[in-house]
Design an enzyme around this catalytic site. Structure first.
Site, PDB file in Angstrom:
ATOM      1  N   GLY A 173      13.720 177.854   8.232  1.00 43.47           N
ATOM      2  CA  GLY A 173      13.495 177.330   6.886  1.00 43.47           C
ATOM      3  C   GLY A 173      12.329 178.024   6.197  1.00 43.47           C
ATOM      4  CD  GLU A 190      27.975 163.900  -2.253  1.00 42.46           C
ATOM      5  OE1 GLU A 190      27.510 164.172  -3.382  1.00 42.46           O
ATOM      6  OE2 GLU A 190      29.080 163.367  -2.070  1.00 42.46           O
ATOM      7  CG  ASP A 192      16.479 164.385   4.394  1.00 45.46           C
ATOM      8  OD1 ASP A 192      17.432 165.175   4.500  1.00 45.46           O
ATOM      9  OD2 ASP A 192      15.881 164.195   3.322  1.00 45.46           O
ATOM     10  CE  LYS A 194      16.137 169.550   9.173  1.00 42.82           C
ATOM     11  NZ  LYS A 194      16.752 168.564   8.273  1.00 42.82           N
TER      12      LYS A 194
END
Length: 208
Positions: free
Chosen positions: A168, A54, A83, A27
């Site tokens: 990923g 978290e 995200d 990323k």
């Protein structure tokens, strides 16, 4: 109606340091490449010893905003968080916001890709292999102001994994209109059309 306030103006980002609120090297590479033309000096959260918070949000944007605010608060600098995840139609949108967690504590995406394929096969091929990637980008300032943008790219799941590029789930995702996976695609071409590029184009139009 007259007298009602209009929408809040989007805040512009000044040139200078920008914290990239991620410890994911893939990323970081992609975001740094996308930022390169805009006079921004990217610095990763890892370089500043900022831990990963978290992720307790229930949407991509909620988690991006949580990470961006966390890094902006701790660094005193504007912070950009991403995200993103893979949503497989046959799996009801899973792994979705849990895409990274499916790779386990060791971030083993080979295992994560096998798990997705096993679950698709368990549901049955007749349900189809359509999927999409979502990317939410949130830009937070230390005073609490935040701007968020979401991008998407649609395609199909393939098996076995193909290609060494990207990161990923890229080797098992083939975008519509292409015969190669994101893992096989030249990185510059992926940067031009990915979910991250889509979200980034919206961010650039708004804040630069």
């Amino acid at each position: 109606m007259s007298g009602e306030p209009g929408p809040q103006a989007i805040r512009k980002l000044a040139p200078g340091k920008l914290v990239i609120a991620s410890h994911n090297k893939g990323k970081l590479r992609e975001i740094a490449a996308l930022l390169a033309p805009y006079g921004v000096e990217p610095v990763s959260a890892g370089e500043l010893d900022i831990p990963e918070p978290e992720e307790t949000g229930t949407t991509f944007i909620a988690n991006a905003e949580l990470k961006a605010r966390f890094s902006a608060d701790l660094s005193g600098l504007p912070a950009l968080a991403d995200d993103s995840g893979l949503c497989v139609e046959a799996l009801g949108g899973d792994p979705g916001i849990f895409s990274a967690r499916w790779a386990g504590p060791d971030k083993d995406f080979g295992e994560a890709m096998r798990l997705v394929e096993q679950k698709i096969e368990a549901v049955g091929e007749d349900v189809g292999r359509d999927a999409h990637f979502i990317c939410a980008l949130s830009l937070a300032w230390p005073d609490g102001h935040i701007e968020s943008f979401e991008g998407r790219v649609d395609g199909v799941m393939v098996w076995p994994p193909r290609g060494e590029h990207g990161f990923g789930y890229d080797p098992v995702f083939q975008p519509y209109g292409h015969q190669v996976t994101f893992g096989e695609m030249d990185p510059a071409k992926k940067h031009a059309m990915s979910h991250r590029a889509d979200a980034f184009a919206k961010l650039v139009a708004a804040v630069f």
